[in-house]
Scaffold this active site. Structure first.
Site, PDB file in Angstrom:
ATOM      1  N   LEU A 212      28.355  19.339  -1.550  1.00  0.00           N
ATOM      2  CA  LEU A 212      27.956  20.106  -0.369  1.00  0.00           C
ATOM      3  C   LEU A 212      27.790  19.237   0.883  1.00  0.00           C
ATOM      4  CD1 LEU A 212      25.276  22.519  -1.920  1.00  0.00           C
ATOM      5  CD2 LEU A 212      27.656  23.026  -1.446  1.00  0.00           C
TER       6      LEU A 212
ATOM      7  N   ASN B 222      31.226  20.564   4.019  1.00  0.00           N
ATOM      8  CA  ASN B 222      29.823  20.257   4.283  1.00  0.00           C
ATOM      9  C   ASN B 222      29.050  21.549   4.474  1.00  0.00           C
ATOM     10  OD1 ASN B 222      27.402  19.189   5.051  1.00  0.00           O
ATOM     11  ND2 ASN B 222      28.072  18.524   7.069  1.00  0.00           N
ATOM     12  N   CYS B 223      28.168  21.855   3.540  1.00  0.00           N
ATOM     13  CA  CYS B 223      27.473  23.145   3.555  1.00  0.00           C
ATOM     14  C   CYS B 223      25.993  22.993   3.873  1.00  0.00           C
ATOM     15  CB  CYS B 223      27.620  23.829   2.207  1.00  0.00           C
ATOM     16  SG  CYS B 223      29.334  24.072   1.736  1.00  0.00           S
ATOM     17  N   VAL B 224      25.516  21.788   4.138  1.00  0.00           N
ATOM     18  CA  VAL B 224      24.085  21.598   4.364  1.00  0.00           C
ATOM     19  C   VAL B 224      23.867  21.162   5.820  1.00  0.00           C
ATOM     20  CG1 VAL B 224      22.005  20.444   3.556  1.00  0.00           C
ATOM     21  CG2 VAL B 224      23.832  20.928   1.966  1.00  0.00           C
TER      22      VAL B 224
END
Lengths: 422, 124
Positions: free
Chosen positions: A205, A237-239
């Site tokens: 993530l 990138n998910c955060v």
């Protein structure tokens, strides 16, 4: 770059672009996405500017594009072969986007409001969005689910982009980068400026891919700026919703756009240096050494450095800045701040005297109040559990009190946002 | 290399390596790392790895060198800045710092921490 303006998006029996309207055959696209055996279901929805709609938790935002001429295809290494992109013509559905959502992990984050207070802070609130809610088959691990969501978004954007392949764009923008030697001959008196683009690359993530390669496995290297416009860089990138660079940001990098606008006028835009943000400290040393070495090797007079993320990347940012300045190259850094809800605390986790020219995307801890929306696409129950929310963030009346960091793209560190930095 | 962690998944995964179990909070891991730096060890991974904020995840893993030498000022500055950042974030109360947090979320926080430290220490 052929610009095809999109002002509306609708579900229809046939997928096509007609005038400025994007029509989508929901079943056909859904079937295309569900070819991935990792996925159990895929719901498609539409969210337009001004509607009382909240999208959450947002994973990525992607602009539909297609190669009309020139080598390779959009999203090389994923949706096309790895052939080098960035030349010829690319058509863009400007004003449309694919937004992916999915509860990959329990604390997921990222809100896009299509109207009200929150819409002021996200550039994606102004777009005609096709929203994907994808769910994996039972037992799918988080790594595999993340990848499936990422690929579903790229697939949908590629599908929509292809609808514009044969359209003659009314507006065409031209971006040209000469080779190093040509540039010196063309603009002998202009300052040579490069762009150091830092890519998040820490793990699950927290990853970015270049031509299909995980950026954490790559040494610092160079791209022609136009390669980014064909999707050479995509986001996993998910955060950190507010300051992550979505794929949309990479496709529409404002630093590249602005440097091109001044290229040949008051500066010579030499190229893009991409460098990673790894967790291991020796990797940080190596990558920042290489950034500085490439800046020196290219004979730059100045470099703009943009960061991605919070905390650990502050160290990469400062290392890059210090080492590039030590080579005699002037730098400007672009970052955002976590300066506390009152804005009174230290903004970054690292600092140095060399970082004396700084552009900020805003304070991510600023408290905002988001009104209730009539419709929610995704999963609202996670609002208490996202970065910038806290116990009680979700009020009884459906409104949300939270920090600005909940909004996707709010304090973007390329300076894309409307909050400040312009 | 010594891996300091309060994440049971990290302790389990790296059980064949030199793990120092910290029976405490994220901050306690940082403090333990700081003490080891004062004893002449160097930081090998960034103490603020990941974009999860320090008031979000309760888990932390940090790698330091086994060898001891003179005090490494770079390591000391990094860890002190990390502790300062942690304390800044701690001023805002969050629901998800290990107290009243559903097990599924805790498992996800452990997974992220494990994934980040694994990708940092792979082949090392």
């Amino acid at each position: 770059m052929g610009i095809i303006k999109i002002t509306d998006i609708q579900f229809a029996a046939e997928s096509k672009v007609e005038g400025s309207v994007l029509y989508v055959n929901r079943d056909e696209l859904k079937a295309h996405i569900l070819e991935d055996e990792t996925l159990a279901s895929c719901e498609l929805d539409i969210a337009k500017p001004g509607e009382s709609v909240r999208i959450t938790p947002v994973k990525d935002v992607i602009e539909p594009r297609v190669k009309v001429s020139g080598e390779g295809g959009v999203f090389p290494g994923w949706m096309a072969k790895v052939k080098t992109v960035g030349s010829g013509r690319t058509n863009v559905l400007k004003g449309a986007a694919v937004v992916t959502t999915g509860k990959i992990v329990g604390f997921q984050e990222g809100i896009i409001d299509m109207c009200g207070e929150g819409a002021k802070y996200s550039p994606f609130s102004q777009l005609n969005n096709l929203v994907l809610c994808v769910e994996p088959v039972e037992g799918t691990l988080q790594h595999a689910y993340e990848k499936a969501v990422r690929l579903a978004g790229l697939k949908a954007a590629t599908y929509l982009g292809k609808l514009a392949k044969d359209i003659e764009a009314e507006e065409v923008r031209t971006y040209e980068t000469p080779t190093i030697t040509e540039g010196i001959k063309l603009y002998p008196d202009l300052p040579r400026v490069g762009y150091v683009l830092m890519l998040q690359s820490q793990g699950l993530l927290h990853d970015t891919y270049v031509y299909g390669v995980d950026a954490k496995q790559s040494l610092t290297t160079m791209l022609y700026p136009t390669e980014t416009m064909d999707g050479a860089i995509i986001s996993g990138n998910c955060v950190s919703a507010c300051d992550k660079n979505t794929t949309y940001h990479h496709l529409n990098n404002p630093v590249i756009e602005d440097l091109y606008a001044r290229h040949g006028k008051d500066l010579n835009f030499v190229g893009v240096i991409i460098t990673n943000e790894n967790v291991y400290l020796a990797d940080k040393e190596r990558s920042s050494d290489w950034s500085a070495k490439l800046c020196e090797y290219l004979g730059l007079d100045g470099a703009i450095i943009s960061q991605e993320g919070f905390g650990n990347p502050d160290t990469d940012l400062i290392m890059n800045c210090k080492k590039i300045e030590a080579k005699g190259v002037k730098t400007v850094i672009i970052t955002d701040e976590y300066a506390g809800q009152d804005g009174a605390s230290q903004s970054l986790a690292d600092a140095d005297i060399a970082a004396n020219a700084c552009v900020t995307g805003g304070n991510a801890n600023t408290v905002i109040h988001l009104p209730k929306m009539d419709k929610v696409i995704g999963h609202i129950e996670y609002v208490d559990k996202i970065a910038g929310g806290w116990s009680g963030s979700l009020q009884e009346d459906g409104s949300i009190v939270a920090e600005l960091q909940v909004i996707t793209g709010a304090t973007n560190e390329m300076g894309f946002n409307t909050f400040s930095a312009r | 290399m010594i891996i300091l962690t309060n994440n049971p998944d990290v302790a389990q995964t790296f059980q064949d390596r030199n793990v120092l179990w910290v029976d405490g909070s994220y901050r306690d891991v940082l403090i333990e790392a700081r003490d080891m730096i004062h004893q002449g060890r160097r930081l090998l991974t960034h103490p603020l790895m990941g974009s999860l904020k320090p008031n979000e995840t309760p888990y932390r893993s940090v790698a330091v060198s086994s060898e001891q030498g003179d005090l490494d000022m770079d390591s000391l500055l990094l860890i002190e800045n990390a502790i300062e950042t942690f304390d800044k974030f701690a001023q805002v109360t969050r629901p998800d710092r290990g107290v009243n947090t559903p097990e599924r979320m805790l498992a996800d926080f452990r997974l992220i921490d494990l994934s980040l430290i694994e990708s940092a220490l792979e082949d090392r």
